[in-house]
Design a protein around this motif. Structure first.
Motif, PDB file in Angstrom:
ATOM      1  N   ARG A 133       0.651  -1.163  -0.052  1.00  0.00           N
ATOM      2  CA  ARG A 133      -0.095   0.099  -0.002  1.00  0.00           C
ATOM      3  C   ARG A 133       0.870   1.485  -0.122  1.00  0.00           C
ATOM      4  O   ARG A 133       0.513   2.311  -0.656  1.00  0.00           O
ATOM      5  CB  ARG A 133      -0.999   0.189   1.145  1.00  0.00           C
ATOM      6  N   ASN A 134       2.041   1.202   0.573  1.00  0.00           N
ATOM      7  CA  ASN A 134       2.750   2.687   0.557  1.00  0.00           C
ATOM      8  C   ASN A 134       3.391   2.895  -0.828  1.00  0.00           C
ATOM      9  O   ASN A 134       3.356   3.792  -1.053  1.00  0.00           O
ATOM     10  CB  ASN A 134       3.936   2.097   1.594  1.00  0.00           C
ATOM     11  N   ASP A 135       3.728   1.857  -1.421  1.00  0.00           N
ATOM     12  CA  ASP A 135       4.195   1.758  -2.812  1.00  0.00           C
ATOM     13  C   ASP A 135       2.989   2.414  -3.896  1.00  0.00           C
ATOM     14  O   ASP A 135       3.254   3.148  -4.984  1.00  0.00           O
ATOM     15  CB  ASP A 135       4.975   0.655  -3.352  1.00  0.00           C
ATOM     16  N   VAL A 136       1.910   1.721  -3.624  1.00  0.00           N
ATOM     17  CA  VAL A 136       0.632   2.241  -4.469  1.00  0.00           C
ATOM     18  C   VAL A 136       0.379   3.627  -4.051  1.00  0.00           C
ATOM     19  O   VAL A 136       0.093   4.466  -4.933  1.00  0.00           O
ATOM     20  CB  VAL A 136      -0.488   1.404  -3.924  1.00  0.00           C
ATOM     21  N   ALA A 137       0.401   4.200  -3.022  1.00  0.00           N
ATOM     22  CA  ALA A 137       0.231   5.607  -2.445  1.00  0.00           C
ATOM     23  C   ALA A 137       1.134   6.570  -2.925  1.00  0.00           C
ATOM     24  O   ALA A 137       0.921   7.631  -3.513  1.00  0.00           O
ATOM     25  CB  ALA A 137       0.187   5.674  -0.969  1.00  0.00           C
ATOM     26  N   ALA A 138       2.263   6.014  -2.993  1.00  0.00           N
ATOM     27  CA  ALA A 138       3.448   6.684  -3.569  1.00  0.00           C
ATOM     28  C   ALA A 138       3.145   7.039  -5.342  1.00  0.00           C
ATOM     29  O   ALA A 138       3.445   8.142  -5.861  1.00  0.00           O
ATOM     30  CB  ALA A 138       4.955   6.146  -3.403  1.00  0.00           C
ATOM     31  N   ALA A 139       2.471   5.940  -5.717  1.00  0.00           N
ATOM     32  CA  ALA A 139       2.148   5.995  -7.328  1.00  0.00           C
ATOM     33  C   ALA A 139       1.370   7.149  -7.417  1.00  0.00           C
ATOM     34  O   ALA A 139       1.250   7.710  -8.253  1.00  0.00           O
ATOM     35  CB  ALA A 139       1.802   4.716  -7.628  1.00  0.00           C
ATOM     36  N   LEU A 140       0.205   6.987  -6.803  1.00  0.00           N
ATOM     37  CA  LEU A 140      -0.797   8.011  -6.516  1.00  0.00           C
ATOM     38  C   LEU A 140      -0.373   9.402  -6.448  1.00  0.00           C
ATOM     39  O   LEU A 140      -0.789  10.367  -7.093  1.00  0.00           O
ATOM     40  CB  LEU A 140      -1.959   7.488  -5.931  1.00  0.00           C
ATOM     41  N   GLN A 141       0.347   9.668  -5.566  1.00  0.00           N
ATOM     42  CA  GLN A 141       1.153  10.856  -5.170  1.00  0.00           C
ATOM     43  C   GLN A 141       1.779  11.687  -6.383  1.00  0.00           C
ATOM     44  O   GLN A 141       1.606  12.709  -6.496  1.00  0.00           O
ATOM     45  CB  GLN A 141       1.783  10.802  -3.689  1.00  0.00           C
ATOM     46  N   GLN A 142       2.579  10.616  -7.084  1.00  0.00           N
ATOM     47  CA  GLN A 142       3.501  10.914  -8.137  1.00  0.00           C
ATOM     48  C   GLN A 142       2.504  11.358  -9.275  1.00  0.00           C
ATOM     49  O   GLN A 142       2.888  12.265 -10.058  1.00  0.00           O
ATOM     50  CB  GLN A 142       4.389   9.683  -8.625  1.00  0.00           C
ATOM     51  N   ALA A 143       1.286  11.003  -9.358  1.00  0.00           N
ATOM     52  CA  ALA A 143       0.187  11.180 -10.439  1.00  0.00           C
ATOM     53  C   ALA A 143      -0.438  12.667  -9.929  1.00  0.00           C
ATOM     54  O   ALA A 143      -1.470  12.896 -10.666  1.00  0.00           O
ATOM     55  CB  ALA A 143      -0.532  10.248 -10.559  1.00  0.00           C
ATOM     56  N   GLY A 144      -0.165  13.113  -8.809  1.00  0.00           N
ATOM     57  CA  GLY A 144      -0.709  14.308  -8.132  1.00  0.00           C
ATOM     58  C   GLY A 144      -1.877  14.320  -7.522  1.00  0.00           C
ATOM     59  O   GLY A 144      -2.816  15.041  -7.437  1.00  0.00           O
ATOM     60  N   VAL A 145      -2.238  13.040  -6.991  1.00  0.00           N
ATOM     61  CA  VAL A 145      -3.511  12.682  -6.066  1.00  0.00           C
ATOM     62  C   VAL A 145      -2.795  12.594  -4.629  1.00  0.00           C
ATOM     63  O   VAL A 145      -2.043  11.867  -4.218  1.00  0.00           O
ATOM     64  CB  VAL A 145      -3.956  11.002  -6.393  1.00  0.00           C
ATOM     65  N   SER A 146      -3.752  13.285  -3.901  1.00  0.00           N
ATOM     66  CA  SER A 146      -3.594  13.338  -2.566  1.00  0.00           C
ATOM     67  C   SER A 146      -3.978  12.078  -2.052  1.00  0.00           C
ATOM     68  O   SER A 146      -5.000  11.650  -2.177  1.00  0.00           O
ATOM     69  CB  SER A 146      -4.189  14.508  -1.800  1.00  0.00           C
ATOM     70  N   THR A 147      -3.038  11.482  -0.870  1.00  0.00           N
ATOM     71  CA  THR A 147      -3.760  10.245  -0.358  1.00  0.00           C
ATOM     72  C   THR A 147      -3.420  10.309   1.202  1.00  0.00           C
ATOM     73  O   THR A 147      -2.723   9.252   1.830  1.00  0.00           O
ATOM     74  CB  THR A 147      -2.667   9.150  -0.826  1.00  0.00           C
ATOM     75  N   ASP A 148      -4.091  11.081   1.943  1.00  0.00           N
ATOM     76  CA  ASP A 148      -4.166  10.941   3.186  1.00  0.00           C
ATOM     77  C   ASP A 148      -5.064   9.892   3.544  1.00  0.00           C
ATOM     78  O   ASP A 148      -5.623   9.061   2.666  1.00  0.00           O
ATOM     79  CB  ASP A 148      -4.860  12.302   3.819  1.00  0.00           C
ATOM     80  N   GLU A 149      -4.930   9.200   4.754  1.00  0.00           N
ATOM     81  CA  GLU A 149      -5.541   8.097   5.209  1.00  0.00           C
ATOM     82  C   GLU A 149      -6.696   7.645   4.890  1.00  0.00           C
ATOM     83  O   GLU A 149      -7.008   6.567   4.049  1.00  0.00           O
ATOM     84  CB  GLU A 149      -5.428   7.783   6.747  1.00  0.00           C
TER      85      GLU A 149
END
Length: 361
Positions: A133-149
């Motif tokens: 999940r941390n790596d998935v969250a990082a991929a989303l953040q890199q795409a400009g998507v905020s991923t708070d819990e």
């Protein structure tokens, strides 16, 4: 029909009594879905319904993709069969999405954001990659998507509901995501009426005797859709009236009978409890708050002869498992013996030899 008949048939049809399956994939398919937000507890729920199963066997089935963990039906995780996941999602996801829509608006999650997430996840996971999940969250953040819990939880549930991602194998103790189309081979598409009938049949075969209201609670469909599904399979089911309600069911065998003082250490969210709206067959009303102050009976429960008689907890001490038994009232000798046998089975499930039984007075 009497309460004792409901209890006996449910224990048999859920394969708690007289299990015959040996393969985790077979019992999950039989059950239709096994609630699984508590992963460890859900593995034990599966194991109790198999012959001679242990944690390693269930874990391997999960790693190999023989059973899949995803959001389907009510907005929570379930284990489902890869043969069922697509048609179940197609049938039940719209209801879950509707329930989640208000929260999505609060979190500013809309079609545009979800489209961006979908594109980012395909890029991150394609080629058979399975990411924690941390790596998935990082991929989303890199795409400009905020991923708070909370945002991340709802994003990934939506990605599961649209059939983009599902569970991969675990990396150590970390859960991973994989692309559904790479993890699960394509399966035959069904017409909606076929899926309504299939889900109803799976529920009543594995959970009956149960009522329409029980089924609506379990599947999350509208009453109209649930009724339509039952109507299509009525000729495959038996029915009986009890206290003004119609109970639908099948019988495994007239020769199966409950063993005297059979005991089960059921995990939280076990299907024997959670899959019915009316849980009065399993527990006396006066004991509900003792089992779970929330009134939901979602804690670990001790079941003897089909009735909840207490709760339990476990902890590990080196190579020994410590089981704390909290009965609603003092145990009889026969019940203590039955619980001791259940404790031995739970100890074997973890691959351990020794256990300590602490019975609270």
């Amino acid at each position: 029909m009497k309460v004792a008949d409901i209890i006996q048939l449910r224990l048999q049809n859920q394969h708690l009594a007289s299990p015959v399956f040996k393969n985790p994939a077979d019992i999950v398919y039989h059950m239709g879905a096994v609630q699984a937000q508590d992963y460890s507890g859900a593995k034990w729920a599966i194991a109790q319904r198999l012959v001679g199963a242990n944690d390693d066997l269930i874990e391997k089935a999960f790693t190999d993709g023989d059973i899949i963990r995803t959001h389907v039906m009510r907005p929570t995780w379930h284990f489902v069969s890869p043969h069922d996941i697509r048609w179940m999602l197609e049938l039940t996801a719209p209801r879950v999405q509707s329930l989640s829509s208000f929260r999505h608006r609060q979190l500013k999650l809309d079609k545009g954001i979800f489209a961006k997430c979908e594109k980012a996840l395909i890029k991150a996971l394609e080629g058979g990659r399975q990411l924690a999940r941390n790596d998935v969250a990082a991929a989303l953040q890199q795409a400009g998507v905020s991923t708070d819990e909370q945002r991340f939880v709802h994003i990934m549930m939506e990605m599961e509901l649209i059939g983009l991602v599902c569970s991969g194998g675990r990396q150590g103790k970390q859960f991973t995501y994989a692309l559904l189309n790479e993890r699960v081979p394509q399966t035959k598409a069904f017409e909606r009426d076929e899926t309504l009938a299939a889900l109803a049949e799976r529920y009543f075969v594995a959970h009956g005797p149960a009522t329409l209201q029980d089924y609506v609670w379990w599947c999350g469909l509208t009453v109209a859709d649930a009724k339509a599904g039952i109507e299509m399979i009525k000729d495959k089911l038996a029915s009986s009236e009890f206290e003004g309600n119609t109970y639908w069911f099948t019988e495994r065998s007239a020769d199966l009978v409950l063993k005297s003082s059979s005991a089960y250490l059921l995990p939280n969210y076990d299907e024997y409890i959670v899959s019915y709206k009316d849980r009065s067959a399993a527990i006396e009303a006066s004991n509900i708050d003792k089992a779970d102050p929330r009134g939901t009976i979602f804690n670990n429960t001790i079941v003897v002869n089909g009735r909840v008689i207490g709760t339990w907890k476990h902890s590990f001490r080196k190579n020994t498992i410590v089981l704390e038994i909290i009965p609603f009232k003092p145990l009889s000798k026969a019940n203590e013996t039955a619980i001791n046998a259940a404790a031995k089975r739970y100890t074997r499930f973890w691959g351990l030899k020794d256990f300590v039984l602490q019975i609270c007075k």
